[in-house]
Design an enzyme around this catalytic site. Sequence first.
Site, PDB file in Angstrom:
ATOM      1  CB  THR A 183      -2.083  -4.832  -5.666  1.00 33.80           C
ATOM      2  OG1 THR A 183      -2.876  -5.875  -6.213  1.00 33.80           O
ATOM      3  CG2 THR A 183      -0.617  -5.132  -5.920  1.00 33.80           C
ATOM      4  CD  GLU A 327       2.181  -5.017  -8.252  1.00 33.70           C
ATOM      5  OE1 GLU A 327       2.391  -3.868  -7.799  1.00 33.70           O
ATOM      6  OE2 GLU A 327       1.095  -5.370  -8.740  1.00 33.70           O
ATOM      7  CE  LYS A 438      -7.187   1.845 -24.251  1.00 32.70           C
ATOM      8  NZ  LYS A 438      -7.850   1.946 -22.945  1.00 32.70           N
ATOM      9  CD1 TRP A 443      -4.655   4.920 -27.126  1.00 35.13           C
ATOM     10  CD2 TRP A 443      -2.634   4.630 -26.196  1.00 35.13           C
ATOM     11  NE1 TRP A 443      -4.386   3.576 -27.097  1.00 35.13           N
ATOM     12  CE2 TRP A 443      -3.163   3.369 -26.530  1.00 35.13           C
ATOM     13  CE3 TRP A 443      -1.380   4.698 -25.593  1.00 35.13           C
ATOM     14  CZ2 TRP A 443      -2.481   2.188 -26.285  1.00 35.13           C
ATOM     15  CZ3 TRP A 443      -0.692   3.531 -25.347  1.00 35.13           C
ATOM     16  CH2 TRP A 443      -1.242   2.278 -25.692  1.00 35.13           C
TER      17      TRP A 443
HETATM   18  P1  ADP Z   1      -2.541   0.238  -6.141  1.00 26.11           P
HETATM   19  O1  ADP Z   1      -2.809   1.692  -6.366  1.00 26.11           O
HETATM   20  O2  ADP Z   1      -2.978  -0.623  -7.272  1.00 26.11           O
HETATM   21  O3  ADP Z   1      -2.895  -0.249  -4.802  1.00 26.11           O
HETATM   22  P2  ADP Z   1       0.238   0.878  -5.861  1.00 26.11           P
HETATM   23  O4  ADP Z   1       0.031   1.748  -4.695  1.00 26.11           O
HETATM   24  O5  ADP Z   1       1.365  -0.065  -5.861  1.00 26.11           O
HETATM   25  O6  ADP Z   1      -0.980   0.005  -6.143  1.00 26.11           O
HETATM   26  O7  ADP Z   1       0.244   1.816  -7.118  1.00 26.11           O
HETATM   27  C1  ADP Z   1       1.130   1.730  -8.193  1.00 26.11           C
HETATM   28  C2  ADP Z   1       0.698   2.647  -9.301  1.00 26.11           C
HETATM   29  O8  ADP Z   1       0.586   3.997  -8.850  1.00 26.11           O
HETATM   30  C3  ADP Z   1       1.685   2.733 -10.432  1.00 26.11           C
HETATM   31  O9  ADP Z   1       1.547   1.640 -11.305  1.00 26.11           O
HETATM   32  C4  ADP Z   1       1.304   4.057 -11.085  1.00 26.11           C
HETATM   33  O10 ADP Z   1       0.217   3.921 -11.979  1.00 26.11           O
HETATM   34  C5  ADP Z   1       0.851   4.898  -9.933  1.00 26.11           C
HETATM   35  N1  ADP Z   1       1.902   5.841  -9.557  1.00 26.11           N
HETATM   36  C6  ADP Z   1       2.821   5.707  -8.593  1.00 26.11           C
HETATM   37  N2  ADP Z   1       3.635   6.772  -8.556  1.00 26.11           N
HETATM   38  C7  ADP Z   1       3.227   7.630  -9.517  1.00 26.11           C
HETATM   39  C8  ADP Z   1       3.679   8.911 -10.003  1.00 26.11           C
HETATM   40  N3  ADP Z   1       4.702   9.552  -9.456  1.00 26.11           N
HETATM   41  N4  ADP Z   1       3.008   9.461 -11.032  1.00 26.11           N
HETATM   42  C9  ADP Z   1       1.977   8.838 -11.612  1.00 26.11           C
HETATM   43  N5  ADP Z   1       1.504   7.647 -11.199  1.00 26.11           N
HETATM   44  C10 ADP Z   1       2.121   7.034 -10.177  1.00 26.11           C
END
Ligand code: ADP
Length: 542
Positions: A183, A327, A438, A443
Amino acid sequence: MMGMMMHRPLRIIDILAHAAEITPQEGIVSVTPEGLHRYTYPDALARAAQLAHALVAQGIVQGDRIATLAWNSHRHFELYFAISGMGAVCHTINPRLSDEQLIYILNHADDRILFLEPEFAPRIASLADQIPAEMTCILLSDTPDQTDTETDITVYETLLSGQPTQYDWPDLPEDTAAALCYTSGTTGVPKGALFSQRSTVLHAMMVPLSQTSSFRAGRRAMPIVPLFHANSWGLPYTAPLMGMTLVMPGAALDGASLWSLMEAEQVYSAWGVPTVWAGLLAEIERRGRPPAGFTDMVVGGAAMPHSLSVAYENHGISVSRCWGMTEMSPVGGRGTPSPDIATLDLDARLAIQTNAGQRCFGVDFKLIGDGGRIVPHDGHSTGELHVRGNTVISGYYNNPSATAAALDAEGWFATGDIASVDPQGRLAIHDRTKDLVKSGGEWISSIDLEDIATAHPGIDSCAVIAVPHPKWDERPVLVAIAATDTPPDLATIQAHMAPHLAKWQLPDDVIYVDTLPLTATGKVSKLALRQQFTDYLLPDLR
Ligand code: ADP
C-alpha cells in the site's frame, strides 16, 4: 458428510491459457516507448512461456520475489503471468513512491530481479548501494540502455529470444503466493498484501459477476489504473477471462493522450481514479464529444464527485463508482446499478446509487461503531467498515504488528473507512478515519462536503481538510481549484452549501490553489494539504 467432488487447484496461468484457446483473436494493444504494439493471447502465452524459461535460467525458484517498476504494457502483462505461472511472486512497485519508500520495499521484499522501464534506470543506479546487492536489473526494452548507467544491463527482448515457446506450468498448491503489492504508505511505512493463486483467480471470476456492465466478449477494456496499483483492479486477469482485448496506455495518462488512444482503439470500458476522469472530461469538452465507442467507465480509489459523474452520464457514458482496497485484491463494491434502479431517470438513480457501489458477491460487510457496537445496515448509521472474504488479506507480508492492528478478534479486516450500508448492500463511504474532521466532538465527512462544493459552477475540484482550531479542535477548510477567473468567495460557497448541511458543518474558509497535491496512486493527498495548512486557523504565535 463430505461432498465427493474433484479438487483442482486454481491457477492464474489457466486464465491466459483459456483466453488463448477460446478467444485467440483477442489480445493486447500496448503503448510502448518503441511505439504501438499489438498481439493476440496465444502470442502472449508463448511469450510468457519464454519468460518463464528465462527466469529459470536466471536461477529463479518458486517463492522468489521479482519486482516490476513499469507502466501498463504487454510486457508487464507477461510478467504478471510468467512469474506467477512458474510459482514465483510478481511484486509490482509504484514508481511514484519516494526513494525512501522504494528502498524500504525492495529490501523488505528482498527482490531477486527488478524489471524496469529504461526511464527509471538512472534512478535505480543512483540508489545502487541501498538496494539488495544480489538483485539483477532487466530493462523493459528491445534496445540496450541508452543512458549507459550500467554497461552490461540485460534487455528484456534479449532475455526472451531463443527461449522455447511452451512451458510445463507446475501444478502449484492453490494457496501458493503469486503477487505482492505494498500500500502506498500514506499512513506509515508501506505494508505488503501477498495475494495467492486462489485469491487472484476467485477475484477474477467474482468481479464480472457483479460489475456486469463492463464486460462484453470481443470488446476492449482499458486499465488506466496502473498495473502497480492494486493489480490494476484485477483487469489484467478479468479481461482475458471474459474474452476481451486489453488496451494498455503506457506512460501518458493525460486527457488528450487518453482521448486519442481510446478513439483510435475503440475502447468500450475504461477504469481509473477520479483525477484521471477530470483530465479526460476537459478533453471531451474541448473536442465536443467522448471517444467513439466509449460506453462504460469504472471509477474507484477515491470518491468520484457527483458533478463529474453527472457530466459523463450526460455524454451517454455509464459511470460505475466502485470501492475497494489493495488489501481486498481490490474490488469490494460494484457500481453497475442493480436492475431495480437501472431504468430510473438520472437524478432519481443517482440519488439511490451510492459513491462506493453495492456489495460484491464473496465479500461480507460489518460496520462497527463506538465501543465496538454493531451498526445496523439501515442506509444512514455510520461505523468503521470491516470486511471478510476469500479475496481479503489475512495479514500483511512479514509485518506482525500491522497485521495485529488490522484484524479484529473474529478475523475481519478493518478498512479504516467510515461508511454506511443500506439494506440492499449499497455502500456509502463518508471518509477515511484519518481524513474525518473532528469538530467539537462531532464528526464532519470531508467527502460529503466536497461533493456539495464541486456542484458549484465556480469550483473545478477541491479537497476538504481538517485544520487544527483553538476552540473546536479541528474545523473544515475547503482547498479548491477555481473554474472561473473570479472564484466564488466564502459567503457564496457557504450559501451554496447551507441547504445541504448543518451550520456547524460548513467550511470555515476557502483557499484557492493552482493545483492539488496527488498521492503516488493519483489521488488528492489530504495528508500533504493538512501539513501545508496546519497553522491556518491557529492564532499567530510569533
Ligand atoms: P492507498 O490509497 O492507501 O494506496 P488503496 O488504493 O488500496 O490504497 O485505497 C483504498 C482506499 O481508497 C479505501 O480504503 C477508501 O478510503 C478509498 N476508496 C476507494 N474507493 C472509494 C470510493 N468509491 N469512494 C470513496 N473512497 C474510496
